[in-house]
Motif scaffolding. Structure first.
Motif, mmCIF file in Angstrom:
data_model
loop_
_atom_site.group_PDB
_atom_site.id
_atom_site.type_symbol
_atom_site.label_atom_id
_atom_site.label_comp_id
_atom_site.label_asym_id
_atom_site.label_seq_id
_atom_site.Cartn_x
_atom_site.Cartn_y
_atom_site.Cartn_z
ATOM 1 N N GLY A 177 0.886 -1.269 -0.036
ATOM 2 C CA GLY A 177 0.043 0.047 0.030
ATOM 3 C C GLY A 177 0.980 1.172 -0.063
ATOM 4 O O GLY A 177 0.262 2.481 0.315
ATOM 5 N N ILE A 178 1.823 1.161 -0.514
ATOM 6 C CA ILE A 178 2.938 2.191 -0.512
ATOM 7 C C ILE A 178 3.050 2.879 -1.754
ATOM 8 O O ILE A 178 3.368 2.192 -2.782
ATOM 9 C CB ILE A 178 4.378 1.985 0.012
ATOM 10 N N ARG A 179 2.487 4.004 -2.037
ATOM 11 C CA ARG A 179 2.240 4.456 -3.442
ATOM 12 C C ARG A 179 3.614 5.519 -3.602
ATOM 13 O O ARG A 179 3.953 5.456 -5.167
ATOM 14 C CB ARG A 179 1.124 5.148 -3.650
ATOM 15 N N ARG A 180 4.279 6.250 -2.801
ATOM 16 C CA ARG A 180 5.302 7.297 -3.437
ATOM 17 C C ARG A 180 6.524 6.543 -3.505
ATOM 18 O O ARG A 180 7.099 5.734 -2.572
ATOM 19 C CB ARG A 180 5.435 8.336 -2.376
ATOM 20 N N TYR A 181 7.205 6.842 -4.642
ATOM 21 C CA TYR A 181 8.220 5.983 -4.923
ATOM 22 C C TYR A 181 9.358 7.175 -5.703
ATOM 23 O O TYR A 181 8.848 7.567 -6.876
ATOM 24 C CB TYR A 181 8.173 4.757 -6.019
ATOM 25 N N LEU A 182 10.468 7.201 -5.170
ATOM 26 C CA LEU A 182 11.561 8.183 -5.760
ATOM 27 C C LEU A 182 12.726 7.188 -6.304
ATOM 28 O O LEU A 182 13.281 6.565 -5.549
ATOM 29 C CB LEU A 182 12.154 9.196 -4.959
ATOM 30 N N HIS A 183 12.977 7.436 -7.428
ATOM 31 C CA HIS A 183 14.105 6.767 -8.079
ATOM 32 C C HIS A 183 15.302 7.593 -8.814
ATOM 33 O O HIS A 183 14.965 8.486 -9.601
ATOM 34 C CB HIS A 183 13.349 6.084 -9.291
ATOM 35 N N VAL A 184 16.406 7.138 -8.485
ATOM 36 C CA VAL A 184 17.585 7.898 -8.992
ATOM 37 C C VAL A 184 18.118 7.063 -10.240
ATOM 38 O O VAL A 184 18.711 6.074 -9.800
ATOM 39 C CB VAL A 184 18.551 8.330 -7.873
ATOM 40 N N SER A 185 18.223 7.663 -11.185
ATOM 41 C CA SER A 185 18.616 7.044 -12.484
ATOM 42 C C SER A 185 20.025 7.672 -12.869
ATOM 43 O O SER A 185 20.820 7.844 -11.755
ATOM 44 C CB SER A 185 17.751 7.020 -13.679
#
Length: 323
Positions: free
Chosen positions: A110-118
């Motif tokens: 139920g965790i929606r927020r996702y920050l990804h370093v590319s």
């Protein structure tokens, strides 16, 4: 209270992000293979270490339970060739399989927020067309995340990141202290270096910015440099300026090959050489309205830690304030 799961949080960039999250009053869950790798963060109030492998779905789910957000910083610069041939097994695990596993686990909990370093240089259609296995795997990782339904995703693509503990400017300064001259592969490759504190601040700022959901941000400094210019600057600031000679690609590739197979940690690989065929720069404007500040320049920050005379610990703050 926000409770943020930070994968890759014990590294150079991750340590700065963890500090900023704690300063903002958030809790941090920090997964690590071995606790001693995060001893510099373990005593921070609000940091919880979880020991295990993130590629173990059971461990990832247990460690992530109760979190409100996920930040993925996991990345490797070197990887073996092999299957899948397009980027090899090491890049596949770190840059493609792991981001997707974390995203799927987050949605399940139920965790929606996702920050990804590319990485800067990645393009949306670059899974097979980019020149290096590193960049192709980063592109595939982005693609895999965009396929996860229900994810509130923000992607960051930083240029080369510099700062007091970096292995970039510090490496060039050290090499010039030891060698009478520098010979460089891809000496005219172009970069737009960005301060680690600016990258960390941008990532943390986006946690509370709903306008950043679905966005991809290039994180770059205010000025473009060639590799030759960066190396010369590192030498000058450290007091060990040396002549710098660019090599033609044929000789540069051979030098890179020798460095790749030299004893000790890999300083540069043929895949890194291939990556530098793509300009590490951006035409995208720095979104001050989202991040709340403008990026600091290399000339302002680098002297605070490369100068042989040392520096005042408040110099970076003065540099940020343009004082």
């Amino acid at each position: 209270m926000r409770k943020v799961f930070v994968a890759g949080g014990s590294g150079f960039l991750g340590s700065h992000i963890v500090h900023k999250l704690i300063q903002a009053g958030m809790e941090v869950v920090l997964p690590v293979r071995r606790r001693d790798r995060a001893k510099h963060l373990a005593l921070l109030p609000g940091v919880v270490l979880a020991e295990g492998s993130l590629l173990d779905a059971t461990f990832a789910k247990k460690a992530m339970r109760g979190c409100t957000d996920v930040i993925n910083l996991v990345g490797v610069l070197h990887g073996r060739t092999g299957e899948p041939a397009v980027y090899g097994p090491d890049f596949a695990k770190a840059h493609v399989e792991l981001p997707k596993l974390l995203a799927d686990t987050a949605i399940e909990l139920g965790i929606r927020r996702y920050l990804h370093v590319s990485a800067l240089g990645v393009t949306a259609d670059g899974k097979r067309n980019l020149p290096s296995r590193y960049l192709r795997s980063k592109a595939a990782g982005e693609q895999s995340l965009r396929s996860v339904m229900g994810l509130d995703l923000t992607i960051f693509r930083p240029s080369v990141v510099f700062g007091r503990e970096d292995k970039f400017l510090n490496l060039f300064a050290t090499l010039q202290a030891l060698a009478p001259m520098m010979t460089l592969p891809r000496a005219d490759a172009r970069f737009q270096p960005v301060w680690v504190e600016d990258v960390a601040a941008a990532v943390v700022a986006c946690l509370n910015q709903s306008s950043s959901i679905g966005q991809t941000y290039d994180l770059v400094g205010p000025k473009v440099y060639t590799l030759r210019e960066i190396v010369k600057l590192a030498g000058t600031l450290s007091g060990h300026s040396r002549p710098v000679f660019g090599l033609p690609d044929s000789l540069g590739w051979l030098q890179t090959l020798a460095i790749e197979f030299a004893p000790g940690p890999t300083l540069m690989s043929r895949d890194n050489f291939d990556s530098m065929a793509v300009e590490n720069t951006s035409k995208q404007a720095w979104p001050r309205q989202v991040f709340g500040f403008e990026p600091s320049s290399l000339e302002l920050i680098a002297p605070t830690y490369l100068s042989p005379a040392g520096s005042d610990p408040f110099d970076p703050l003065r540099a940020r304030a343009r004082r």
